[in-house]
Design a protein around this motif. Sequence first.
Motif, PDB file in Angstrom:
ATOM      1  N   GLY A  78      42.863   0.799  -2.746  1.00 57.77           N
ATOM      2  CA  GLY A  78      42.458   0.969  -4.137  1.00 57.77           C
ATOM      3  C   GLY A  78      43.454   1.864  -4.840  1.00 57.77           C
ATOM      4  N   PRO A  79      43.309   2.036  -6.147  1.00 53.62           N
ATOM      5  CA  PRO A  79      44.229   2.896  -6.895  1.00 53.62           C
ATOM      6  C   PRO A  79      44.224   4.325  -6.348  1.00 53.62           C
ATOM      7  CG  PRO A  79      42.654   1.798  -8.357  1.00 53.62           C
ATOM      8  CD  PRO A  79      42.264   1.472  -6.970  1.00 53.62           C
ATOM      9  N   GLY A  80      45.385   4.828  -6.029  1.00 49.90           N
ATOM     10  CA  GLY A  80      45.520   6.188  -5.525  1.00 49.90           C
ATOM     11  C   GLY A  80      45.131   6.382  -4.078  1.00 49.90           C
ATOM     12  N   TRP A  97      35.349   4.306  -4.727  1.00 47.43           N
ATOM     13  CA  TRP A  97      35.553   3.646  -3.435  1.00 47.43           C
ATOM     14  C   TRP A  97      34.659   2.412  -3.319  1.00 47.43           C
ATOM     15  CZ3 TRP A  97      35.504   8.432   0.359  1.00 47.43           C
ATOM     16  CH2 TRP A  97      36.703   9.131   0.216  1.00 47.43           C
ATOM     17  N   ALA A  98      33.430   2.510  -3.792  1.00 49.57           N
ATOM     18  CA  ALA A  98      32.511   1.372  -3.713  1.00 49.57           C
ATOM     19  C   ALA A  98      32.995   0.207  -4.582  1.00 49.57           C
ATOM     20  CB  ALA A  98      31.110   1.798  -4.137  1.00 49.57           C
ATOM     21  N   ARG A  99      33.546   0.518  -5.763  1.00 42.24           N
ATOM     22  CA  ARG A  99      33.987  -0.532  -6.688  1.00 42.24           C
ATOM     23  C   ARG A  99      35.353  -1.108  -6.345  1.00 42.24           C
ATOM     24  NH1 ARG A  99      32.615   3.541 -10.021  1.00 42.24           N
ATOM     25  NH2 ARG A  99      34.794   3.920 -10.506  1.00 42.24           N
ATOM     26  N   GLU A 100      36.301  -0.240  -5.933  1.00 40.86           N
ATOM     27  CA  GLU A 100      37.703  -0.653  -5.907  1.00 40.86           C
ATOM     28  C   GLU A 100      38.393  -0.581  -4.550  1.00 40.86           C
ATOM     29  OE1 GLU A 100      39.522   1.895  -8.771  1.00 40.86           O
ATOM     30  OE2 GLU A 100      38.251   1.189 -10.408  1.00 40.86           O
ATOM     31  N   CYS A 101      37.769  -0.004  -3.546  1.00 40.59           N
ATOM     32  CA  CYS A 101      38.442   0.226  -2.262  1.00 40.59           C
ATOM     33  C   CYS A 101      37.698  -0.473  -1.127  1.00 40.59           C
ATOM     34  CB  CYS A 101      38.512   1.719  -1.967  1.00 40.59           C
ATOM     35  SG  CYS A 101      39.477   2.646  -3.170  1.00 40.59           S
ATOM     36  N   ARG A 102      38.334  -0.407   0.039  1.00 36.51           N
ATOM     37  CA  ARG A 102      37.697  -0.893   1.261  1.00 36.51           C
ATOM     38  C   ARG A 102      37.507   0.273   2.208  1.00 36.51           C
ATOM     39  NH1 ARG A 102      40.461  -5.139   4.451  1.00 36.51           N
ATOM     40  NH2 ARG A 102      42.341  -3.928   4.128  1.00 36.51           N
TER      41      ARG A 102
END
Length: 176
Positions: free
Chosen positions: A54-56, A123-128
């Motif tokens: 995810g971003p960052g 993290w929930a929206r954009e990461c794994r």
Amino acid sequence: MTSELLDQALVTQALIEEATKKSGLIWVQGAGEPAACALWHVWHEGAACLVGDGPGEQPLSGLVGGGSAEVTVRSKDKGGRLVSWTARVVQLEPASEAWEAAVAELKGKRLNAPDGEAMTGRWARECRVLRLEPTGTVLPLPDGDLAARPVPSPATTREPVPAGLPKLLLKKRKRK
């Protein structure tokens, strides 16, 4: 399973767990990836947990839920390789019980998060969030240096120290 095999499995499990717990970074190579990359992690409930993509956040290239990976653990003190092991990659679903438990541990270890307390929502929206679960197989440590040559760049070129610099530094010390 004989007691000798059981003892060996317990020793292997303990070696993987203790080495991975104490190391700040692990080197992970996903199936089909040309090289391993360094990833920060936490050890939680028998597996190395990671957040990324995810971003960052750190890239988790080559790590696919249901796939496999090779993990190499280094010594936190000396930096040498301690153990290499195979892992089954499990992707955790956001808001599941396992995801919440892993994220609670990861949150405490994440340094310099740009969004502070809101990072778990990001993290929930954009990461794994992944778990690398040991399969129990310890791999032989590779021989030699595995470092890749840096890409040529003017940012990495060393220049000679200017001739006047040592004199300037010594003058500042004498003034104090």
